[in-house]
Design an enzyme around this catalytic site. Structure first.
Site, PDB file in Angstrom:
ATOM      1  N   CYS A 152       0.780  -1.280   0.057  1.00  0.00           N
ATOM      2  CA  CYS A 152      -0.027  -0.055  -0.017  1.00  0.00           C
ATOM      3  C   CYS A 152       0.887   1.229  -0.048  1.00  0.00           C
ATOM      4  O   CYS A 152       1.998   1.258   0.041  1.00  0.00           O
ATOM      5  CB  CYS A 152      -0.919   0.080   1.169  1.00  0.00           C
ATOM      6  SG  CYS A 152      -0.211  -0.153   2.939  1.00  0.00           S
TER       7      CYS A 152
ATOM      8  N   GLY B 298      16.170 -12.739  -2.724  1.00  0.00           N
ATOM      9  CA  GLY B 298      17.442 -13.020  -1.963  1.00  0.00           C
ATOM     10  C   GLY B 298      18.307 -11.706  -1.867  1.00  0.00           C
ATOM     11  O   GLY B 298      19.435 -11.876  -1.589  1.00  0.00           O
TER      12      GLY B 298
ATOM     13  N   ARG C  83      -4.912   1.138  -0.750  1.00  0.00           N
ATOM     14  CA  ARG C  83      -4.797  -0.091  -0.179  1.00  0.00           C
ATOM     15  C   ARG C  83      -4.799  -1.360  -1.466  1.00  0.00           C
ATOM     16  O   ARG C  83      -5.834  -1.040  -2.652  1.00  0.00           O
ATOM     17  CB  ARG C  83      -6.000  -0.427   0.738  1.00  0.00           C
ATOM     18  CG  ARG C  83      -6.339  -2.181   1.088  1.00  0.00           C
ATOM     19  CD  ARG C  83      -7.527  -2.155   1.868  1.00  0.00           C
ATOM     20  NE  ARG C  83      -8.111  -3.511   2.120  1.00  0.00           N
ATOM     21  CZ  ARG C  83      -9.122  -3.912   2.397  1.00  0.00           C
ATOM     22  NH1 ARG C  83     -10.157  -3.126   2.331  1.00  0.00           N
ATOM     23  NH2 ARG C  83      -9.396  -5.114   2.821  1.00  0.00           N
TER      24      ARG C  83
END
Length: 650
Positions: A23, A384, A71
């Site tokens: 968001c 990663g 949102r």
């Protein structure tokens, strides 16, 4: 974002969590008065970051304060709409992030008498503020940027996570208002937002290729630094940002098999708490050690196949997909590959809009594409990122240690004239093997370790920047150079080991300013949430204490990490030469981008802006096109700046 997770405690009853992770937040605070907030202005500020949360918005308005939230709805559970309030409505929060230990905190807070209305980790922040005040951030495990409004105390509290995974920008305006948002484009919607370039930020950009925290391209607009909070109280002078956490690279652990097994178990736990999702979840798989290790442990932790995705290139020397495919085959993942053409430079203009300020990491282009590919199949992806900084994976670390050994043999008073002269005389052999490319090394040897490491990290070295800048801009800098950025962090570094020192500098600058910025903007552009288990702060605190000799053994970076993953990944994956996530810039600029290079870098936008020396600009272009030098990194940095200037001009 909404996810479902089994609760560690049963304080809520049902095993459901409601969470908004992906968001954007924004806000306006009248520090000097309780005059009403311009609601339409805050709505514009919030709407411009709709890509961070395209499904819903929410607002809180009170005397002198306005908070906004965007949102992304993943599943439609109650309680996820923000802002979220305490029992009395006197405290509210807008939040971008995820608190992974919310269940334990909720149990503790419930026992202390707090009443929860939702199963949201967002509400945990509200009650934690009530209970512990500004120290609440020390209790949170996760990635976050949030703003709390405390009506009774007339206080606004801003906070950013420890490693800077989530962004937060703010500015104190001359009118007395404070504005903030998840992206710089949010703030510039405000008519009072400063738009004057910060000359120090320009210098930092041409040194590093990004603008390091807490600066932005605009004087008077700031990034809240990782591990910092900012408390503003109505009628009071604003406090300076306060640091609540730092990378603790000041201890050492034992080495050997016990350390390797601990590493796996601690990383496995950091990954496990990030696998909670009711939406499709997967991982980036580049074929490198870090992403491959994350995928290997994910496969051990979940019954269903891991969804993985990779980006390949149609130039073999840039392509790592066969290593990614090997890992995918070994763990039977649902693997998806997309090959990017070497002429995929249509993104150049989009990058200027995406990053809001000059940003010159060309790997932003394949990162954008891999996020695009991932979002076609998943909504959450593990990465990663952070492994090279934390585990000493960059080749530059071993070169730095070699240089440091020489520095310790000769005092600076001898090195500066000797190596300074060699650095000025030695030609810049871009085409030669690293061992013969001595110009940068000689220059670095004439400096202390801080300035030497900066020199090795610089896109344009200090002497090159001085030639590039116009005399007027050099006067405006008034002697400032980017070494002050590194010097500041070096002064705060908690260790005197040369490897740990430069890792610390990278985690304070390159990791947050380049890597995490790149991933945040590229993923948000596609509505993709990226979780970063290697940067779990508890794992970082533990791993930062690994003995330097276990991180870098001889010429082998990430040594203990690779040993720990032996048996889970092949030696071909673990011990091959690191490639990085590069694109063929040199070829582009001598081929399909040749005309554009002339038009954009030698056009009126760059020549008339007053920052650059026209002769140097022409030389950089011409010497690259002739094949005399490889100026591709410098030219890309200039091209991204030109795109930013053109965007600013409208």
């Amino acid at each position: 974002m909404h996810v479902t997770t089994p609760f560690i405690s049963n304080c809520y009853g049902p095993t459901v969590k409601d969470n908004d992770t992906m968001c954007g937040i924004a806000g306006i605070f009248n520090r000097a008065s309780q005059s009403p907030i311009d609601q339409s202005l805050l709505a514009r500020m919030n709407t411009v970051q709709a890509h961070r949360g395209p499904d819903d918005d929410g607002y809180h308005f009170d005397a002198g304060i306005g908070l906004a939230h965007r949102r992304l709805s993943i599943i439609d559970l109650s309680g996820g709409h923000q802002p979220i309030y305490n029992e009395t409505g006197s405290v509210c929060v807008v939040f971008n992030g995820e608190i992974y230990n919310y269940a334990e905190l909720a149990e503790e807070l419930t026992a202390l008498g707090h009443q929860f209305k939702t199963r949201s980790d967002t509400e945990t922040i509200v009650h934690a503020w009530e209970q512990w005040g500004a120290d609440c951030v020390k209790r949170f495990r996760g990635m976050f940027a949030f703003a709390i409004w405390d009506k009774d105390h007339r206080q606004l509290f801003l906070a950013r996570d420890r490693l800077g995974i989530k962004p937060l920008f703010y500015s104190l305006l001359p009118s007395g208002q404070l504005i903030f948002g998840s992206e710089l484009k949010v703030l510039v919607q405000h008519p009072e937002c400063p738009r004057e370039f910060d000359p120090y930020a320009v210098e930092d950009y041409f040194t590093l290729g990004y603008i390091p925290e807490p600066k932005t391209i605009y004087r008077g607009v700031h990034k809240l630094e990782p591990g910092h909070t900012l408390l503003i109280e109505e009628g009071q002078a604003p406090l300076l940002p306060q640091q609540y956490w730092d990378v603790p690279m000041d201890q050492q652990l034992v080495s050997g098999e016990e350390l390797e097994s601990q590493l796996i178990e601690r990383l496995r736990e950091a990954i496990k708490i990030r696998l909670i999702s009711e939406v499709p979840l997967g991982a980036f798989l580049s074929g490198g050690v870090d992403s491959s290790g994350v995928v290997a442990l994910m496969a051990e932790l979940q019954q269903e196949p891991v969804n993985t995705c990779s980006i390949g290139f149609d130039i073999a020397s840039f392509d790592e997909t066969r290593y990614a495919q090997e890992v995918a085959d070994r763990y039977h993942t649902n693997h998806h590959v997309k090959t990017v053409s070497a002429d995929d430079f249509d993104l150049i203009d989009k990058l200027a809009d995406l990053y809001d300020e000059p940003y010159a990491d060309s790997s932003a282009m394949p990162t954008y594409r891999v996020c695009q590919l991932a979002r076609e199949r998943v909504t959450v992806a593990l990465s990663g990122d952070g492994g090279d900084e934390l585990m000493a994976g960059y080749r530059r670390y071993r070169w730095h240690l070699k240089e440091e050994r020489i520095r310790q043999m000769l005092p600076l008073s001898l090195r500066r004239p000797l190596f300074g002269a060699l650095g000025r005389a030695y030609p810049k052999l871009d085409w030669a093997p690293r061992v013969l490319r001595g110009k940068t090394t000689f220059q670095s040897m004439s400096y202390d370790w801080v300035e030497g490491y900066l020199n090795s990290m610089s896109i344009l070295r200090q002497d090159e920047r001085q030639r590039l800048y116009s005399s007027a801009f050099r006067r405006e800098l008034a002697g400032y150079t980017s070494k002050e950025v590194f010097r500041h962090h070096a002064n705060n570094c908690p260790t005197d080991h040369p490897l740990s020192q430069v890792q610390y500098l990278d985690m304070k600058t390159y990791l947050v300013g380049d890597i995490l910025t790149k991933v945040d903007r590229a993923s948000m552009a596609h509505g993709l949430e990226v979780r970063v288990p290697i940067l779990d702060h508890k794992f970082v605190e533990w791993a930062a204490g690994i003995a330097p000799e276990s991180r870098l053994q001889g010429t082998e970076g990430k040594a203990v990490f690779k040993k720990a993953l032996t048996g889970r990944l092949s030696d071909d994956v673990l011990y091959r030469q690191k490639m990085g996530f590069a694109i063929p810039l040199a070829q582009w600029f001598r081929g399909p981008l040749k005309d554009r290079l002339h038009r954009d870098l030698l056009g009126t936008t760059m020549l008339d802006c007053g920052l650059f020396d026209p002769t140097t600009l022409r030389w950089l272009v011409d010497s690259h096109l002739s094949g005399q030098r490889d100026n591709s990194a410098s030219l890309w940095t200039l091209l991204m700046f030109q795109r930013f200037l053109q965007r600013e001009a409208g």
